[in-house]
Design a protein around this motif. Structure first.
Motif, PDB file in Angstrom:
ATOM      1  N   SER A 103       0.841  -1.202   0.000  1.00  0.00           N
ATOM      2  CA  SER A 103       0.000   0.000   0.000  1.00  0.00           C
ATOM      3  C   SER A 103       0.872   1.246   0.000  1.00  0.00           C
ATOM      4  N   PRO A 113       4.397  10.510   1.470  1.00  0.00           N
ATOM      5  CA  PRO A 113       3.761   9.235   1.127  1.00  0.00           C
ATOM      6  C   PRO A 113       4.584   8.111   1.757  1.00  0.00           C
ATOM      7  N   LEU A 114       3.889   7.077   2.196  1.00  0.00           N
ATOM      8  CA  LEU A 114       4.561   5.974   2.864  1.00  0.00           C
ATOM      9  C   LEU A 114       4.225   4.687   2.115  1.00  0.00           C
ATOM     10  N   ILE A 116       4.152   0.703   2.148  1.00  0.00           N
ATOM     11  CA  ILE A 116       4.135  -0.396   3.121  1.00  0.00           C
ATOM     12  C   ILE A 116       4.072  -1.711   2.347  1.00  0.00           C
ATOM     13  N   ILE A 136       6.459  -6.597   8.114  1.00  0.00           N
ATOM     14  CA  ILE A 136       5.912  -5.346   7.573  1.00  0.00           C
ATOM     15  C   ILE A 136       7.041  -4.334   7.416  1.00  0.00           C
ATOM     16  N   THR A 138       8.317  -0.506   5.867  1.00  0.00           N
ATOM     17  CA  THR A 138       7.798   0.786   5.430  1.00  0.00           C
ATOM     18  C   THR A 138       8.922   1.663   4.875  1.00  0.00           C
ATOM     19  N   ILE A 141       8.571   8.192   1.263  1.00  0.00           N
ATOM     20  CA  ILE A 141       8.936   8.565  -0.109  1.00  0.00           C
ATOM     21  C   ILE A 141       9.068  10.084  -0.225  1.00  0.00           C
TER      22      ILE A 141
END
Lengths: 406, 302
Positions: A103, A113-114, A116, A136, A138, A141
């Motif tokens: 995502s 924006p991240l 994941i 997970i 991350t 950006i």
């Protein structure tokens, strides 16, 4: 605005991505052209916005036409997490070996924006956070630079990708990011993103997408607009249209129908929220939520007042706002009261406003109320917003009581 | 002093527009030192005696000492206007404009970081210091009577509630040091944390009120800050939105859950703040009672 799966896939389709596209059907489309499915098995997927759709029975598998017809008819007649099913997506079953989660969202902490990702994709990503949090990954950006390949490499170093797989994964991520930026998305979630180890291809099986409402002016969205999980009502659409092509002030951009009996015309984003909190806590039943602020021109207030008073079954009107900096209380209340008079709205009205020209506005309203026999209580800066909520609830209840005696 | 002081020299972007020109007059009337304005295509005019230039670059060339730009520019032009100010290295850019697309905000903030510029907003109502008689933006409008000098600093996501909170305090005879609106967007260029650092060092401020809303993580940062003793003055918090929490369209789905978990909700924010020992008002007007108690305790102690 939240998009349904098939709408999100419509956006993704313009990019260099493999998507399970399938066939979107509605009850009307079946009536018109029947149901034709060539290859089985297929997944029957309810097009709803609420999460946990699978657990609520919103995803079924069918191995033949008879089974599919039955599942589809059941699904159109069931609500998934209280949401009516308007469309169903019939997706071909895709063969795969591994499921990933991907995502991109807006992260308020890093203000970026991240991205994941996880190699433990599937329905229960929130569970994975508890059971396998290290899977997970991350990445923040920098919008001026995009996503460096080396960062994707670092994120996936233990995913056991072959060279070809990594290349395809990298392309997928870059295309998703492009889709995120070009469509002004606040969220783009693909879960699962599946890998077929024979073809080395990644395919998006599902999508969850939210478009930034502030960017609608530069996005052409060929979908029906909606409020939360449902289609916009006619009044919501009318209220939202007020701000189109006129950026002076805000009126009706956030308007929600609730179906109660107290019409609300609030001013100020913050004040309107504590006002609604208070109205509900005093047992009031709001017909709507809406807000105007930033000194909108009179015609905007006129339009919004008409929308609000067009609601059925109203027993009262509450006009409430904080202490305005800029908004002329006289101009806005004059526009409002003219509509009240023109429509001969004789139910109780409570007004709590303060700001530029408020005393002049109150004198004007007192005169007009006498002349036209209106039932209006006026409160200014000495009365807290929250207290005026109690006053309108009391007034509405009294009237009901009188009506009952007669 | 927080953000603004006697040396603050202001440029207004969008100065010839309806809201821009009105705000310019009101800021000047209050005592703010506005030295230039910008509206592309309107160079050579003046607004309330303030010279107008076609670009920020032109304005900066003629007024080297400008150190704060305030934006009154429609949302679709706001990104370029903000970047223009940032690239001229104007120390602080305060953005009044609301409804700016979030990706535009993010891009603006990357430029701000590159140029070491403080960006406040978007959707900020402005900042006011009644002791110095300086205000930037729309805060107070033409009538600033609710802002009287005193010991309370206010940082608010809601612009309208800057006025309302100050008014409640004033009705009890309590004044304010500096009030600042940070905007209620999901992304704010300057958040509670950044400003509490300033209030910590501001001699006039004895207590700070923060007005939070649902969404984002800026209230959580405050809780962490107080726990780690980076902010040590008394703090009173309020978080609105019990009603909005029940709306169906605030969910960010799985991604939101992973990063923010339940922490973006009002309930979770209040819990985090209380756990850090911060006093939280459940109803808005209780803010005043708590502030009064704190000031009384301080007086007794002294």
């Amino acid at each position: 605005m939240n998009l349904k799966e098939f709408e999100g896939k419509f956006l993704l389709n313009k990019y260099n991505l493999n998507i399970s596209k399938g066939l979107t059907i509605s009850q009307d489309s079946i009536k018109q052209s029947g149901l034709q499915i060539d290859n089985f098995p297929v997944f029957i997927k309810a097009q709803v916005l609420s999460g946990k759709r699978k657990a609520a029975g919103g995803i079924q598998i069918a191995h033949n036409l008879k089974q599919a017809t039955l599942e589809i008819s059941t699904m159109f007649n069931t609500e998934i997490n209280n949401e009516k099913v308007e469309q169903i997506l019939i997706d071909k079953a895709v063969e795969f070996d591994k499921e990933f989660y991907t995502s991109i969202m807006i992260d308020s902490r890093s203000r970026r924006p991240l991205l994941i990702i996880s190699n433990q994709g599937g329905s229960d990503i929130e569970e994975i956070k508890k059971t396998n949090p290290t899977s997970i990954r991350t990445l923040e950006i920098n919008i001026l630079k995009g996503i460096p390949t080396s960062d994707i490499q670092a994120l996936t170093h233990d995913f056991d990708f072959s060279e070809k797989q990594f290349k395809n994964f990298k392309t997928t991520i870059n295309e998703l990011y492009k889709c995120f930026i070009e469509n002004d998305l606040k969220l783009l979630e693909i879960n699962p993103l599946v890998l077929n180890e024979n073809s080395n291809e990644f395919t998006a099986l599902d999508s969850k997408t939210i478009i930034d409402d502030n960017a609608m002016y530069r996005q052409k969205i060929p979908f029906q607009l909606r409020t939360g999980l449902r289609a916009k009502t006619i009044l919501e659409q009318r209220a939202n249209d007020i701000d189109k092509d006129d950026h002076r002030g805000v009126a009706g951009t956030s308007y929600i129908d609730f179906g109660g009996n107290i019409a609300v015309l609030a001013s100020g984003g913050g004040a309107s929220v504590i006002a609604m909190d208070a109205l509900i806590s005093y047992g009031g039943n709001p017909a709507n939520y809406t807000e105007y602020s930033g000194n909108p021109p009179a015609e905007k207030v006129t339009k919004l007042t008409n929308v609000v008073l067009d609601q059925p079954n109203l027993q009262g009107l509450w006009v409430v706002g904080g202490t305005a900096n800029f908004t002329s209380i006289y101009d806005t209340l004059k526009a409002l009261i003219d509509v009240v008079i023109e429509r001969d709205f004789t139910k109780p009205i409570v007004i709590r406003r303060a700001g530029p020209e408020d005393e002049k506005a109150f004198d004007m309203i007192r005169d007009l109320a006498d002349k036209h026999n209106l039932d209006i209580e006026l409160y200014g800066r000495e009365t807290p917003i929250t207290l005026s909520a109690k006053y309108i609830v009391d007034k509405v209840n009294n009237e009901k009581h009188l009506g009952g005696n007669i | 002093m927080v953000i603004i002081n006697k040396n603050t020299k202001v440029l207004v972007q969008g100065i010839t527009g309806g809201e821009g020109s009105k705000a310019t007059k009101q800021m000047l009337d209050y005592g703010t030192n506005i030295i230039c304005g910008v509206t592309p295509g309107k160079g050579g005019q003046n607004v309330e005696g303030v010279p107008v230039y076609n670009s920020v670059e032109d304005a900066k060339q003629n007024h080297q000492d400008v150190n704060l730009a305030v934006l009154y520019v429609p949302p679709r032009f706001a990104k370029q206007a903000a970047i223009d100010a940032i690239e001229q290295n104007i120390e602080t850019v305060l953005c009044i404009t609301e409804s700016i697309p979030i990706l535009d905000v993010i891009e603006i903030l990357e430029y701000a970081k590159l140029h070491n510029v403080r960006f406040i907003g978007p959707s900020s109502v402005g900042i006011i210091n009644p002791e110095l008689k300086i205000k930037i933006g729309s805060i107070g409008g033409a009538n600033n009577s609710q802002y009287t000098p005193g010991p309370v600093g206010i940082i608010s996501k809601s612009g309208g509630m800057c006025s309302e909170t100050s008014l409640l305090l004033k009705n009890k005879g309590i004044g304010i040091s500096t009030v600042i609106g940070i905007g209620g967007d999901a992304i704010s260029g300057t958040d509670f944390y950044d400003l509490l650092k300033e209030f910590q060092n501001d001699k006039q401020t004895k207590v700070v009120v923060i007005y939070g809303e649902i969404g984002g993580e800026y209230e959580q940062k405050v809780a962490e800050m107080v726990k780690s003793k980076k902010f040590t003055k008394p703090l009173v918090a309020f978080v609105s939105g019990a009603f909005a929490e029940n709306l169906p369209n605030v969910s960010l789905g799985h991604a939101g859950a992973i990063i923010e978990g339940e922490s973006a909700t009002r309930t979770a924010k209040i819990k985090a703040l209380k756990n850090a020992g911060i006093k939280v008002a459940d109803i808005h007007h209780e803010i005043v009672d708590i502030v009064q108690e704190i000031l009384q305790e301080q007086e007794d102690y002294n």
